[in-house]
Design a protein around this motif. Structure first.
Motif, PDB file in Angstrom:
ATOM      1  N   ASP A 178      -0.896 -12.091   6.888  1.00  0.00           N
ATOM      2  CA  ASP A 178      -1.401 -12.322   5.899  1.00  0.00           C
ATOM      3  C   ASP A 178      -2.782 -11.356   5.984  1.00  0.00           C
ATOM      4  O   ASP A 178      -2.649 -10.650   6.721  1.00  0.00           O
ATOM      5  CB  ASP A 178      -1.698 -14.040   5.629  1.00  0.00           C
ATOM      6  CG  ASP A 178      -3.111 -14.159   6.686  1.00  0.00           C
ATOM      7  OD1 ASP A 178      -3.447 -13.828   7.368  1.00  0.00           O
ATOM      8  OD2 ASP A 178      -2.786 -15.764   7.212  1.00  0.00           O
ATOM      9  N   ARG A 179      -3.438 -11.539   4.765  1.00  0.00           N
ATOM     10  CA  ARG A 179      -5.108 -10.514   4.579  1.00  0.00           C
ATOM     11  C   ARG A 179      -5.632 -11.090   5.970  1.00  0.00           C
ATOM     12  O   ARG A 179      -6.658  -9.482   5.669  1.00  0.00           O
ATOM     13  CB  ARG A 179      -4.982 -11.483   3.258  1.00  0.00           C
ATOM     14  CG  ARG A 179      -3.923 -10.536   2.008  1.00  0.00           C
ATOM     15  CD  ARG A 179      -5.103 -11.428   1.002  1.00  0.00           C
ATOM     16  NE  ARG A 179      -4.797 -10.989  -0.128  1.00  0.00           N
ATOM     17  CZ  ARG A 179      -3.339 -11.002  -0.886  1.00  0.00           C
ATOM     18  NH1 ARG A 179      -2.730 -11.821  -0.073  1.00  0.00           N
ATOM     19  NH2 ARG A 179      -2.711 -10.522  -1.437  1.00  0.00           N
ATOM     20  N   SER A 180      -6.168 -12.181   6.234  1.00  0.00           N
ATOM     21  CA  SER A 180      -6.983 -12.078   7.443  1.00  0.00           C
ATOM     22  C   SER A 180      -6.729 -11.499   8.605  1.00  0.00           C
ATOM     23  O   SER A 180      -7.447 -11.273   9.954  1.00  0.00           O
ATOM     24  CB  SER A 180      -6.974 -13.958   6.985  1.00  0.00           C
ATOM     25  OG  SER A 180      -5.890 -14.137   7.907  1.00  0.00           O
ATOM     26  N   ASN A 181      -4.354 -11.032   8.903  1.00  0.00           N
ATOM     27  CA  ASN A 181      -4.540 -10.567  10.295  1.00  0.00           C
ATOM     28  C   ASN A 181      -3.870  -9.361  10.389  1.00  0.00           C
ATOM     29  O   ASN A 181      -3.145  -9.214  11.122  1.00  0.00           O
ATOM     30  CB  ASN A 181      -4.140 -12.493  11.292  1.00  0.00           C
ATOM     31  CG  ASN A 181      -2.398 -12.191  10.349  1.00  0.00           C
ATOM     32  OD1 ASN A 181      -2.306 -12.008   9.188  1.00  0.00           O
ATOM     33  ND2 ASN A 181      -2.067 -12.608  11.574  1.00  0.00           N
ATOM     34  N   THR A 182      -3.652  -8.950   8.870  1.00  0.00           N
ATOM     35  CA  THR A 182      -3.494  -8.039   8.348  1.00  0.00           C
ATOM     36  C   THR A 182      -4.438  -6.194   8.830  1.00  0.00           C
ATOM     37  O   THR A 182      -4.802  -6.969   8.416  1.00  0.00           O
ATOM     38  CB  THR A 182      -2.391  -7.865   7.753  1.00  0.00           C
ATOM     39  OG1 THR A 182      -1.604  -8.479   7.200  1.00  0.00           O
ATOM     40  CG2 THR A 182      -2.019  -6.423   7.444  1.00  0.00           C
ATOM     41  N   LEU A 183      -4.467  -5.445   9.164  1.00  0.00           N
ATOM     42  CA  LEU A 183      -4.496  -4.209   9.097  1.00  0.00           C
ATOM     43  C   LEU A 183      -4.121  -2.997   8.453  1.00  0.00           C
ATOM     44  O   LEU A 183      -2.711  -2.741   8.469  1.00  0.00           O
ATOM     45  CB  LEU A 183      -5.306  -3.900  10.429  1.00  0.00           C
ATOM     46  CG  LEU A 183      -6.254  -2.836  10.660  1.00  0.00           C
ATOM     47  CD1 LEU A 183      -7.457  -2.731   9.840  1.00  0.00           C
ATOM     48  CD2 LEU A 183      -6.258  -2.398  12.080  1.00  0.00           C
ATOM     49  N   PHE A 184      -4.007  -2.422   7.593  1.00  0.00           N
ATOM     50  CA  PHE A 184      -3.511  -0.917   7.017  1.00  0.00           C
ATOM     51  C   PHE A 184      -4.351   0.257   7.561  1.00  0.00           C
ATOM     52  O   PHE A 184      -5.663   0.436   8.124  1.00  0.00           O
ATOM     53  CB  PHE A 184      -3.332  -0.490   5.894  1.00  0.00           C
ATOM     54  CG  PHE A 184      -3.114   0.420   5.286  1.00  0.00           C
ATOM     55  CD1 PHE A 184      -1.330   0.023   4.802  1.00  0.00           C
ATOM     56  CD2 PHE A 184      -3.811   1.709   5.250  1.00  0.00           C
ATOM     57  CE1 PHE A 184      -1.139   1.474   4.344  1.00  0.00           C
ATOM     58  CE2 PHE A 184      -2.817   2.623   4.675  1.00  0.00           C
ATOM     59  CZ  PHE A 184      -1.817   2.331   4.002  1.00  0.00           C
ATOM     60  N   ILE A 185      -3.156   0.935   8.296  1.00  0.00           N
ATOM     61  CA  ILE A 185      -4.010   3.033   8.594  1.00  0.00           C
ATOM     62  C   ILE A 185      -3.057   3.734   7.497  1.00  0.00           C
ATOM     63  O   ILE A 185      -1.549   3.685   7.674  1.00  0.00           O
ATOM     64  CB  ILE A 185      -3.366   2.826   9.919  1.00  0.00           C
ATOM     65  CG1 ILE A 185      -4.056   1.737  10.853  1.00  0.00           C
ATOM     66  CG2 ILE A 185      -4.075   3.725  10.897  1.00  0.00           C
ATOM     67  CD1 ILE A 185      -3.478   1.234  12.021  1.00  0.00           C
ATOM     68  N   GLY A 186      -4.245   4.573   7.568  1.00  0.00           N
ATOM     69  CA  GLY A 186      -4.107   5.730   6.397  1.00  0.00           C
ATOM     70  C   GLY A 186      -4.880   6.674   5.851  1.00  0.00           C
ATOM     71  O   GLY A 186      -5.634   6.963   6.703  1.00  0.00           O
ATOM     72  N   ASP A 187      -4.392   7.721   5.681  1.00  0.00           N
ATOM     73  CA  ASP A 187      -4.955   8.859   5.784  1.00  0.00           C
ATOM     74  C   ASP A 187      -5.635   9.536   4.722  1.00  0.00           C
ATOM     75  O   ASP A 187      -6.027  10.271   3.691  1.00  0.00           O
ATOM     76  CB  ASP A 187      -4.550  10.328   6.346  1.00  0.00           C
ATOM     77  CG  ASP A 187      -2.734  10.678   5.054  1.00  0.00           C
ATOM     78  OD1 ASP A 187      -2.070  10.247   5.053  1.00  0.00           O
ATOM     79  OD2 ASP A 187      -3.296  11.918   4.804  1.00  0.00           O
ATOM     80  N   GLN A 188      -5.457   8.752   3.056  1.00  0.00           N
ATOM     81  CA  GLN A 188      -5.707   8.949   1.705  1.00  0.00           C
ATOM     82  C   GLN A 188      -6.857   7.496   1.632  1.00  0.00           C
ATOM     83  O   GLN A 188      -6.177   6.691   1.471  1.00  0.00           O
ATOM     84  CB  GLN A 188      -4.357   9.297   1.096  1.00  0.00           C
ATOM     85  CG  GLN A 188      -4.138  10.367   1.264  1.00  0.00           C
ATOM     86  CD  GLN A 188      -3.076  10.971   0.212  1.00  0.00           C
ATOM     87  OE1 GLN A 188      -2.821  11.087  -1.390  1.00  0.00           O
ATOM     88  NE2 GLN A 188      -1.683  11.064   1.000  1.00  0.00           N
ATOM     89  N   LEU A 189      -7.903   8.238   0.458  1.00  0.00           N
ATOM     90  CA  LEU A 189      -8.339   7.217   0.266  1.00  0.00           C
ATOM     91  C   LEU A 189      -7.480   6.453  -1.234  1.00  0.00           C
ATOM     92  O   LEU A 189      -8.419   4.961  -1.207  1.00  0.00           O
ATOM     93  CB  LEU A 189      -9.333   8.190  -0.308  1.00  0.00           C
ATOM     94  CG  LEU A 189     -10.765   7.881   1.369  1.00  0.00           C
ATOM     95  CD1 LEU A 189     -12.215   8.856   0.159  1.00  0.00           C
ATOM     96  CD2 LEU A 189     -11.235   6.465   1.400  1.00  0.00           C
ATOM     97  N   PHE A 190      -8.074   7.822  -2.121  1.00  0.00           N
ATOM     98  CA  PHE A 190      -6.913   7.067  -3.268  1.00  0.00           C
ATOM     99  C   PHE A 190      -5.471   6.205  -3.525  1.00  0.00           C
ATOM    100  O   PHE A 190      -5.699   5.850  -4.681  1.00  0.00           O
ATOM    101  CB  PHE A 190      -7.318   7.984  -4.859  1.00  0.00           C
ATOM    102  CG  PHE A 190      -8.834   8.604  -4.123  1.00  0.00           C
ATOM    103  CD1 PHE A 190      -9.888   7.780  -4.686  1.00  0.00           C
ATOM    104  CD2 PHE A 190      -8.392  10.110  -4.255  1.00  0.00           C
ATOM    105  CE1 PHE A 190     -11.017   8.735  -4.792  1.00  0.00           C
ATOM    106  CE2 PHE A 190     -10.178  10.700  -4.072  1.00  0.00           C
ATOM    107  CZ  PHE A 190     -10.681  10.182  -4.385  1.00  0.00           C
TER     108      PHE A 190
END
Length: 166
Positions: free
Chosen positions: A107-119
C-alpha cells in the motif's frame, strides 16, 4: 510553486540506494521505471540490474516495473529480471501506480517509487501518495520529447536544491 514536482529523495543512481535501510524503515514494495533508471534507454537488463533484483528479492521486497513503453520493450528488459511489470502505464496517471501496489500486495505506506523523470515518474508517484526517489539519468542519449522535458526539470531541480539549503 514547483514543490509539487520535488522528489522526496534525490540520489545519483539507483545503484547507490541503501535498500537494506529502506527495508528496515518498513518498505516492502518497490516500483521502478526502466529506461535511464536501471539501464540506458532501450538497453536490455545488464548484470548490474540482474544482481540488484536478485538482492532485492532476497531482502524480501516485492518489485514491479512500470513503464510508458510498449510491452515488447518491457518484456525484453524483464526477461532476466523476472518481476511483475506494467507497460504502457501512462505515467503520470496514478492508475498504474495503484495497480502495481495491488499486484505486489503493498500500500501507500510501504511502497516506494524509483525513477529518473520529474514530470512523469515523480509527479505520478506523488499524486498516487507514494514516497519516491529521483535518480540522475544513466545516459544522456534520450528521445527528443524527453530532452525537451529535461530543460524544464533543470529549472525545477534548481528550486528543489535551493529549498533543501534552507
Amino acid at each position: 510553486m514547483f514543490d509539487m514536482f520535488f522528489p522526496d529523495r534525490y540520489v545519483v543512481s539507483t545503484y547507490v540506494i541503501n535498500f537494506e535501510q529502506l527495508y528496515s524503515e518498513g518498505y516492502r514494495g518497490l516500483i521502478f521505471d526502466i529506461d535511464n533508471t536501471l539501464v540506458p534507454h532501450g538497453a536490455p537488463a545488464d548484470k548490474r540490474a540482474a544482481a540488484l533484483f536478485d538482492r532485492l528479492k532476497k531482502l524480501g521486497f516485492a518489485c514491479c516495473l512500470i513503464s510508458n513503453n510498449q510491452e515488447p520493450r518491457v518484456k525484453m528488459f524483464n526477461q532476466d529480471i523476472q518481476v511483475d511489470y506494467i507497460y504502457n502505464a501512462h505515467k503520470p496517471s496514478t492508475k498504474n501506480y495503484v495497480k502495481a501496489m495491488e499486484i505486489m500486495g503493498t500500500d501507500r505506506s510501504n511502497t516506494l517509487f524509483i525513477g529518473d523523470q520529474l514530470f512523469t515518474d515523480v509527479w505520478g508517484a506523488k499524486r498516487a501518495g507514494i514516497q519516491n526517489i529521483l535518480v540522475k539519468p544513466i545516459h544522456p542519449k534520450e528521445e527528443i520529447q524527453i530532452v525537451l522535458k529535461r530543460y524544464l526539470e533543470h529549472v525545477v531541480l534548481h528550486f528543489y536544491s535551493r529549498s533543501r539549503r534552507r
